[in-house]
Motif scaffolding. Sequence first.
Motif, mmCIF file in Angstrom:
data_model
loop_
_atom_site.group_PDB
_atom_site.id
_atom_site.type_symbol
_atom_site.label_atom_id
_atom_site.label_comp_id
_atom_site.label_asym_id
_atom_site.label_seq_id
_atom_site.Cartn_x
_atom_site.Cartn_y
_atom_site.Cartn_z
ATOM 1 N N ALA A 319 43.011 33.959 36.013
ATOM 2 C CA ALA A 319 42.010 33.375 36.902
ATOM 3 C C ALA A 319 42.511 33.433 38.337
ATOM 4 C CB ALA A 319 41.744 31.932 36.494
ATOM 5 N N ALA A 320 41.632 33.804 39.254
ATOM 6 C CA ALA A 320 42.012 33.937 40.659
ATOM 7 C C ALA A 320 42.311 32.595 41.308
ATOM 8 C CB ALA A 320 40.901 34.640 41.436
ATOM 9 N N GLY A 321 41.665 31.521 40.819
ATOM 10 C CA GLY A 321 41.883 30.199 41.379
ATOM 11 C C GLY A 321 40.625 29.612 41.979
ATOM 12 N N ASN A 322 40.567 28.286 42.024
ATOM 13 C CA ASN A 322 39.401 27.561 42.525
ATOM 14 C C ASN A 322 39.714 26.800 43.810
ATOM 15 O OD1 ASN A 322 38.269 28.420 40.127
ATOM 16 N ND2 ASN A 322 38.340 26.412 39.148
ATOM 17 N N ALA A 323 40.551 27.365 44.649
ATOM 18 C CA ALA A 323 40.947 26.674 45.878
ATOM 19 C C ALA A 323 40.042 26.998 47.057
ATOM 20 C CB ALA A 323 42.391 27.022 46.227
ATOM 21 N N GLY A 324 39.105 27.929 46.884
ATOM 22 C CA GLY A 324 38.171 28.261 47.953
ATOM 23 C C GLY A 324 38.498 29.567 48.647
ATOM 24 N N VAL A 338 49.261 41.945 37.559
ATOM 25 C CA VAL A 338 48.303 41.091 36.863
ATOM 26 C C VAL A 338 46.878 41.463 37.263
ATOM 27 C CG1 VAL A 338 47.483 38.700 36.634
ATOM 28 C CG2 VAL A 338 49.937 39.189 36.633
ATOM 29 N N ILE A 339 45.945 41.368 36.321
ATOM 30 C CA ILE A 339 44.531 41.632 36.570
ATOM 31 C C ILE A 339 43.869 40.312 36.957
ATOM 32 C CG2 ILE A 339 42.363 42.447 35.560
ATOM 33 C CD1 ILE A 339 44.172 44.084 33.589
ATOM 34 N N ALA A 340 43.459 40.193 38.218
ATOM 35 C CA ALA A 340 42.930 38.938 38.758
ATOM 36 C C ALA A 340 41.405 38.936 38.729
ATOM 37 C CB ALA A 340 43.424 38.737 40.192
ATOM 38 N N VAL A 341 40.825 37.789 38.340
ATOM 39 C CA VAL A 341 39.374 37.697 38.148
ATOM 40 C C VAL A 341 38.797 36.539 38.962
ATOM 41 C CG1 VAL A 341 37.509 37.526 36.457
ATOM 42 C CG2 VAL A 341 39.710 38.559 35.798
ATOM 43 N N SER A 342 37.786 36.848 39.789
ATOM 44 C CA SER A 342 37.025 35.823 40.501
ATOM 45 C C SER A 342 35.758 35.515 39.706
ATOM 46 C CB SER A 342 36.678 36.299 41.913
ATOM 47 O OG SER A 342 35.855 37.455 41.868
ATOM 48 N N ALA A 343 35.021 34.484 40.147
ATOM 49 C CA ALA A 343 33.855 34.023 39.382
ATOM 50 C C ALA A 343 32.563 34.225 40.170
ATOM 51 C CB ALA A 343 34.013 32.548 39.028
ATOM 52 N N ILE A 344 31.502 34.584 39.439
ATOM 53 C CA ILE A 344 30.168 34.724 40.020
ATOM 54 C C ILE A 344 29.162 33.937 39.191
ATOM 55 C CG2 ILE A 344 30.589 36.988 41.060
ATOM 56 C CD1 ILE A 344 29.131 38.232 38.649
ATOM 57 N N ASP A 345 27.954 33.738 39.751
ATOM 58 C CA ASP A 345 26.888 33.105 38.989
ATOM 59 C C ASP A 345 25.924 34.162 38.481
ATOM 60 O OD1 ASP A 345 25.216 33.830 41.131
ATOM 61 O OD2 ASP A 345 25.193 31.808 42.001
ATOM 62 N N THR A 346 24.834 33.739 37.876
ATOM 63 C CA THR A 346 23.902 34.689 37.280
ATOM 64 C C THR A 346 23.115 35.487 38.313
ATOM 65 O OG1 THR A 346 22.271 32.909 37.082
ATOM 66 C CG2 THR A 346 23.627 33.377 35.148
ATOM 67 N N ASN A 347 23.191 35.087 39.575
ATOM 68 C CA ASN A 347 22.552 35.840 40.651
ATOM 69 C C ASN A 347 23.538 36.725 41.395
ATOM 70 O OD1 ASN A 347 19.914 34.706 40.269
ATOM 71 N ND2 ASN A 347 20.673 32.816 41.221
ATOM 72 N N ASN A 348 24.718 36.911 40.792
ATOM 73 C CA ASN A 348 25.781 37.742 41.387
ATOM 74 C C ASN A 348 26.333 37.169 42.686
ATOM 75 O OD1 ASN A 348 25.768 39.676 39.333
ATOM 76 N ND2 ASN A 348 24.112 40.829 40.317
ATOM 77 N N TRP A 353 33.913 28.045 45.067
ATOM 78 C CA TRP A 353 35.315 27.643 45.117
ATOM 79 C C TRP A 353 36.255 28.779 44.726
ATOM 80 C CZ3 TRP A 353 35.719 23.437 47.760
ATOM 81 C CH2 TRP A 353 34.732 22.451 47.680
ATOM 82 N N SER A 354 35.728 29.948 44.448
ATOM 83 C CA SER A 354 36.564 31.051 43.986
ATOM 84 C C SER A 354 37.480 31.555 45.097
ATOM 85 C CB SER A 354 35.684 32.209 43.502
ATOM 86 O OG SER A 354 36.450 33.207 42.872
ATOM 87 N N ASN A 355 38.743 31.770 44.760
ATOM 88 C CA ASN A 355 39.670 32.361 45.721
ATOM 89 C C ASN A 355 39.257 33.773 46.091
ATOM 90 O OD1 ASN A 355 41.296 30.016 45.059
ATOM 91 N ND2 ASN A 355 43.062 31.183 45.812
ATOM 92 N N ASN A 356 39.541 34.173 47.325
ATOM 93 C CA ASN A 356 39.331 35.535 47.811
ATOM 94 C C ASN A 356 40.682 36.154 48.116
ATOM 95 O OD1 ASN A 356 36.217 35.326 49.751
ATOM 96 N ND2 ASN A 356 36.700 34.658 47.684
ATOM 97 N N GLY A 357 40.716 37.486 48.185
ATOM 98 C CA GLY A 357 41.947 38.151 48.586
ATOM 99 C C GLY A 357 42.001 39.579 48.082
ATOM 100 N N ASP A 358 42.904 40.366 48.677
ATOM 101 C CA ASP A 358 42.988 41.769 48.277
ATOM 102 C C ASP A 358 43.578 41.942 46.889
ATOM 103 O OD1 ASP A 358 45.628 41.127 48.749
ATOM 104 O OD2 ASP A 358 45.917 42.595 50.360
ATOM 105 N N TYR A 359 44.014 40.857 46.258
ATOM 106 C CA TYR A 359 44.543 40.937 44.900
ATOM 107 C C TYR A 359 43.457 40.795 43.833
ATOM 108 C CZ TYR A 359 44.296 35.803 45.200
ATOM 109 O OH TYR A 359 43.868 34.507 45.363
ATOM 110 N N ILE A 360 42.220 40.462 44.229
ATOM 111 C CA ILE A 360 41.132 40.335 43.254
ATOM 112 C C ILE A 360 40.805 41.715 42.684
ATOM 113 C CG2 ILE A 360 38.756 39.605 42.862
ATOM 114 C CD1 ILE A 360 40.646 37.324 43.585
#
Length: 441
Positions: A319-324, A338-348, A353-360
Amino acid sequence: MKTPLIITACICFYSSSVLANLIPVDSVLKQLNPIEQRIESSINRTKRLPTLVPQTSVAELKAQVNQPLSNLPEVVNISINNQYNALVDVEVEDGFRAIQQQWLLMANTEQLNALKKHDVTIIAVKNYSALGMSLVRFNVAENIDSKAQLVKILNLTDTTLLDRNHIYQAQTSATTVTTPATQPMQPFCADNTQIGIIDSAINTQHSAFTNATIIKRRFLPAGLDSPALHGTAIAGLLVGHSNELTPLLSNATLYSAEVFYRQSEFAQGATLFAIVEALDWLVKEQLPVINMSLTGPDNAILKTSIEAAVKQHSLIVAAAGNAGPAAKPLYPAAYKSVIAVSAIDTNNQLYRWSNNGDYIDFSALGVNVLTALGSGEFGKESGTSIAAPHVSAALSCLLVKYNNNKAKALAELTSLAHDLGEQGKDNQFGYGAIYRPKSAL
């Protein structure tokens, strides 16, 4: 995918070959599936559409934006039956947490002997055969409770693997209990798969796991229970099945390493020492994919353990993290192997709160997602913890499809990603979203 770093340390008790042949995830993807081909062709971006679920209610949207009260006091005493402390959980540098005055060292005999001459208490010296390493776990006096002090008094070099016994935390929030209608979901595959999770306990008495195969092992001090909250939600996504819930993997054996303890009503923590032990067990079981829906600080011991696991042919999804979006990188997701994953909703849309970064590397559905709850009910959970199992499941199926050829599996995973946001790999969605398929992969 991120390009692996090369570790140059060579220390006794640690196999010098462990890091020699790390799977070059990034270079594999570049060679076998150039991102430029996916940008130029609209076919790969449109051939698989997201499975939509009903619109969320106002109550669910409110739950989505209200984070749990997970702030902790500077010192938390983790007791067994309210009688004696099993752990003392404290705030350390940069706002992260660790076991009070406790350190881990990958030491040679000379360094181990040096430890014994100073004001330290050696708790354990343990070998991890699957990871090819040994660790010394020890407590120090308050006046030498810093890396700089320990390096000085032990005459260590900058390449010596020494770090705190940090604490890592679960990455879900905003549970909404619900009695949902049946939803037309599909698993990623019906193949016999094996997958590991490093998480909390699972409520295996939940009706969703009646026909599930779950193998469990605890990595906590004797008498200290693991709350069956976060682990139940992750297991529910992967192998839970009922009229309400379709698993991501319909015929999987789930290996569950229990590492989380209860920090408060709203927070769960796992020590680095427990995570290393869990990794060693799962690698020993030869699991091709290990899901880590947890985050914390960069740590030399964690990094080396992760790289050792990857070298032994286990792919790590985190999980990428929920720190914003403005937060600093969190680990293990931000490690290059490591394979890093951010979160989206059903509208993409990216989870707020999903972390951003070039590691996603990828994104997946992680907002108001139906799963099993530790209470025995069903409900919706949000967070990057919930998104990561989707990528873990897809990768597990692709490894079966390609007879455990990781290069081919990773290449197809990237080709299946639906490009969102900026064209190509970006800091929010990575290579794109991994959706549940309309039919098996």
